[in-house]
Scaffold this motif. Sequence first.
Motif, PDB file in Angstrom:
ATOM      1  N   MET A   1       0.849  -1.196   0.000  1.00 56.42           N
ATOM      2  CA  MET A   1       0.000   0.000   0.000  1.00 56.42           C
ATOM      3  C   MET A   1       0.884   1.246   0.000  1.00 56.42           C
ATOM      4  N   THR A   2       0.654   2.145  -0.954  1.00 55.00           N
ATOM      5  CA  THR A   2       1.451   3.363  -1.062  1.00 55.00           C
ATOM      6  C   THR A   2       0.756   4.498  -0.325  1.00 55.00           C
ATOM      7  N   LEU A   3       1.458   5.116   0.610  1.00 55.91           N
ATOM      8  CA  LEU A   3       0.906   6.219   1.387  1.00 55.91           C
ATOM      9  C   LEU A   3       1.699   7.480   1.076  1.00 55.91           C
ATOM     10  N   THR A   4       1.109   8.367   0.270  1.00 56.85           N
ATOM     11  CA  THR A   4       1.745   9.624  -0.106  1.00 56.85           C
ATOM     12  C   THR A   4       0.711  10.729  -0.051  1.00 56.85           C
ATOM     13  N   ALA A   5       1.082  11.871   0.541  1.00 56.75           N
ATOM     14  CA  ALA A   5       0.125  12.970   0.643  1.00 56.75           C
ATOM     15  C   ALA A   5       0.846  14.266   0.948  1.00 56.75           C
ATOM     16  N   ASN A   6       0.199  15.370   0.623  1.00 50.50           N
ATOM     17  CA  ASN A   6       0.612  16.694   1.080  1.00 50.50           C
ATOM     18  C   ASN A   6      -0.475  17.195   2.018  1.00 50.50           C
ATOM     19  N   TRP A   7      -0.097  17.501   3.244  1.00 50.87           N
ATOM     20  CA  TRP A   7      -1.050  17.961   4.234  1.00 50.87           C
ATOM     21  C   TRP A   7      -0.747  19.393   4.654  1.00 50.87           C
TER      22      TRP A   7
ATOM     23  N   THR B   1       0.664  21.829  10.026  1.00 49.13           N
ATOM     24  CA  THR B   1       1.540  22.685   9.239  1.00 49.13           C
ATOM     25  C   THR B   1       1.739  22.001   7.890  1.00 49.13           C
ATOM     26  N   ALA B   2       2.553  22.566   7.025  1.00 50.73           N
ATOM     27  CA  ALA B   2       2.757  21.966   5.702  1.00 50.73           C
ATOM     28  C   ALA B   2       3.602  20.703   5.829  1.00 50.73           C
ATOM     29  N   ILE B   3       3.051  19.570   5.403  1.00 51.75           N
ATOM     30  CA  ILE B   3       3.718  18.275   5.551  1.00 51.75           C
ATOM     31  C   ILE B   3       3.785  17.576   4.203  1.00 51.75           C
ATOM     32  N   LYS B   4       5.001  17.176   3.818  1.00 50.01           N
ATOM     33  CA  LYS B   4       5.208  16.331   2.645  1.00 50.01           C
ATOM     34  C   LYS B   4       5.368  14.910   3.173  1.00 50.01           C
ATOM     35  N   PHE B   5       4.378  14.058   2.935  1.00 51.46           N
ATOM     36  CA  PHE B   5       4.346  12.726   3.531  1.00 51.46           C
ATOM     37  C   PHE B   5       4.473  11.656   2.452  1.00 51.46           C
ATOM     38  N   GLY B   6       5.411  10.743   2.649  1.00 52.20           N
ATOM     39  CA  GLY B   6       5.522   9.609   1.747  1.00 52.20           C
ATOM     40  C   GLY B   6       6.956   9.149   1.550  1.00 52.20           C
TER      41      GLY B   6
END
Length: 381
Positions: A1-7, A11-16
């Motif tokens: 499962m690929t978990l990638t997101a911008n939240w 605060t600003a989070i680059k996730f993945g």
Amino acid sequence: MTLTANWSYPTAIKFGAGRISELGEACTSLGMKKPLLVTDKGLANLPITQAALVLMDVAGLGRAIFSDVDPNPNEANVEAGVKVFKDGGHDGVIAFGGGSGLDLGKAVAFMAGQTRPIWDFEDVGDWWTRASSDTIAPIVAVPTTAGTGSEVGRASVITNAETHEKKIIFHPKFLPGQVICDPELTVGMPPAITAGTGMDAFAHCLEAFCSPHYHPMSQGIALEGMRLVKEYLPRAFTDGTDLEARAQMMSAAAMGATAFQKGLGAIHALSHPIGAHHNTHHGTTNAVVMQPVLKFNESVIRERLAMAAGYLGISGGFDGFYNFVGTLNDSLNIPANLTALGVTDPDIDTLVASALTDPSTGGNPIEMTEANTRPLLESCF
């Protein structure tokens, strides 16, 4: 499962996985041209840190690093970091690592623009307003563990080297402007650190959920954070290369730190002085004292944790939840008590006094007093 997101929360989070490649972009978005990467001694020469320095260099940001950070960072570490920051003409901080590297990096960015001692900004009342807000350097946070959640926190825990007290230094601008949550950076964590940091995240969610303060947003985040730890910490502990488990634990860590705006409690009130005086791992200490604190608070939290147990798929209400914590600790090889953790010849009077002055006491469901905190602490040995 690929978990990638911008939240954009909190605060600003680059996730993945692989998002560390965007380190240069994160720095330049905050106006950094010459950042200082702050990390701890253990991480300084590891491949993930060296790779981050290369990314900085390629982005034209130099490759400056400060790593004179103790496991429990103190004011001397902050002063040394600030000197390197000023002498190098740096304009921002990349806080890189676990709780110690993240906390110290944030403190260096904060203190580089202040003229008062760091203790003047302890999280007491409105002391944070004493700070010069315009001189706080921008911060990019890159966690390499999944526990403290300091990457989304508005404070740093700094140990007073003279009194051996852990102090929470707070300012709204401690919150990093950019966060990179890349689970690939946590793959190399040893099982013991995976366990301790993971239980730190669980403690944050648990104490926030039990805190009597009103904050339904944090309540929901805390509940789901506990579920993620329950489901994925055993997987990350068993197989450190399980990227889905690593990613979910990284989410749980950020969730715990977001949720505990609602409050912490006796788990942290005990573990802070124990860690400061005996240099124990913070998250592991939280795990060791967790069951005694649950019993301490049982009369007030029994119904609330029965509800949580239902959501987590744990049968038996409060008792089932309590037993689950013990079983989880055992499966992660967490020491059975503080004695087994290596806390020998403790000064109970000092530890109790420090616990009662810790800011976390205010969020405990039952008021902590000298009369009830002493037997609670003794029960942890």
